[in-house]
Design an enzyme around this catalytic site. Structure first.
Site, PDB file in Angstrom:
ATOM      1  CG  ASP A  67      -0.268  -0.422   2.504  1.00 36.85           C
ATOM      2  OD1 ASP A  67       0.973  -0.350   2.575  1.00 36.85           O
ATOM      3  OD2 ASP A  67      -0.964  -0.837   3.436  1.00 36.85           O
ATOM      4  CG  ASN A 136      -8.257  -1.710  12.225  1.00 31.89           C
ATOM      5  OD1 ASN A 136      -7.350  -2.409  11.782  1.00 31.89           O
ATOM      6  ND2 ASN A 136      -8.682  -0.632  11.595  1.00 31.89           N
ATOM      7  CG  HIS A 138      -5.461  -2.417   8.989  1.00 28.60           C
ATOM      8  ND1 HIS A 138      -5.486  -1.050   9.105  1.00 28.60           N
ATOM      9  CD2 HIS A 138      -4.184  -2.780   9.271  1.00 28.60           C
ATOM     10  CE1 HIS A 138      -4.286  -0.617   9.425  1.00 28.60           C
ATOM     11  NE2 HIS A 138      -3.486  -1.648   9.536  1.00 28.60           N
ATOM     12  CD  GLU A 143      -8.244   0.815   7.909  1.00 28.06           C
ATOM     13  OE1 GLU A 143      -8.104  -0.165   8.669  1.00 28.06           O
ATOM     14  OE2 GLU A 143      -7.617   1.872   8.062  1.00 28.06           O
TER      15      GLU A 143
END
Ligand code: PGA
Length: 241
Positions: A67, A136, A138, A143
């Site tokens: 990313d 979280n 990810h 996400e």
């Protein structure tokens, strides 16, 4: 699913580097999927050490990063391009033309994402993908969401991710709100995956990923369906398992 639990961050980094190194030794023209963040830095240091000792050669390796922040140019201190240069590429012999990172300044993001997908496909696919994991759940910048996003796409970053990543910026307002990220299918198509996690802040994401139900609310949980995934966890990240 293969789960390796080691004592601490240092051991996790050494173990991950050994697995990566064996991939490159067995297949010198490996296609490697690489990750940024604090987690893989120790692994990169170890790979650099192996390269400097003459034990590893990256001259035929191709890399694809997971990313990039959208709106940061390559020179920006916080861009993932800059991160990769600083933490790995400038210290080893990966050829510049073999390094691939989504272009965070692309005007047409859809075109850039498709181009990235096509390039991965044309290379023959990723042999070994390295992943960190967000608190979280990810992976890459996929996400928690109501569905899994399949291919490389523009992502709106989660509030939690923006807050977690603000430690690298002067203020939370400076953290980009969007990014370009490989999708879940892109990641799942990798022949082998290694996921690294260290520290207590990851223990909840790890238990949900490995033992929870497969759900886009915990994007990493999809890895339960991958046929060759290895989790390399330190004791704190593995505490709840
Ligand atoms: P970290 O980030 O390695 O900085 O904890 C991991 C991630 O967000 O994927």
């Amino acid at each position: 699913m293969n789960i390796i639990v080691v004592k601490d961050y240092k051991e996790m980094s050494r173990k991950a580097a050994k697995i990566m190194a064996s991939q490159v030794i067995l297949k010198p023209d490996s296609i490697l999927g690489l990750a940024t963040g604090s987690t893989p830095i120790g692994m990169y240091e170890e790979l650099i050490r192996m390269y400097k000792n003459g034990d590893l050669d990256f001259s035929s390796v191709k890399t694809f990063n997971l990313d990039e922040y959208y709106g940061l140019n390559k020179e920006n201190e916080q861009s993932y391009y800059n991160f990769m240069m600083k933490n790995l590429f400038k210290h080893v012999n990966v050829k510049k033309e073999n390094i691939n990172i989504p272009d965070g300044m692309a005007m047409d993001t859809e075109k850039e994402c498709l181009k990235y997908e096509k390039k991965i496909e044309a290379s023959g696919g990723i042999d070994m993908q390295v992943l960190g994991i967000g608190a979280n759940g990810h992976i890459g910048f996929n996400e928690p969401y109501e569905s899994f996003e399949p291919i490389t796409h523009l992502v709106k970053l989660d509030e939690k991710t923006i807050k977690d990543n603000s430690r690298f910026f002067n203020s939370v307002d400076e953290v980009p709100k969007t990014a370009l990220s490989m999708g879940i299918k892109t990641i799942m198509m990798s022949k082998k995956i290694i996921l690294l996690a260290s520290g207590e802040s990851k223990k909840e994401a790890i238990i949900k990923t490995i033992k929870g139900k497969i759900s886009p609310e915990v994007p990493a949980s999809i890895l339960q369906l991958h046929k060759d995934v290895t989790f390399i966890l330190d004791e704190k990240a593995a505490e709840e398992l």
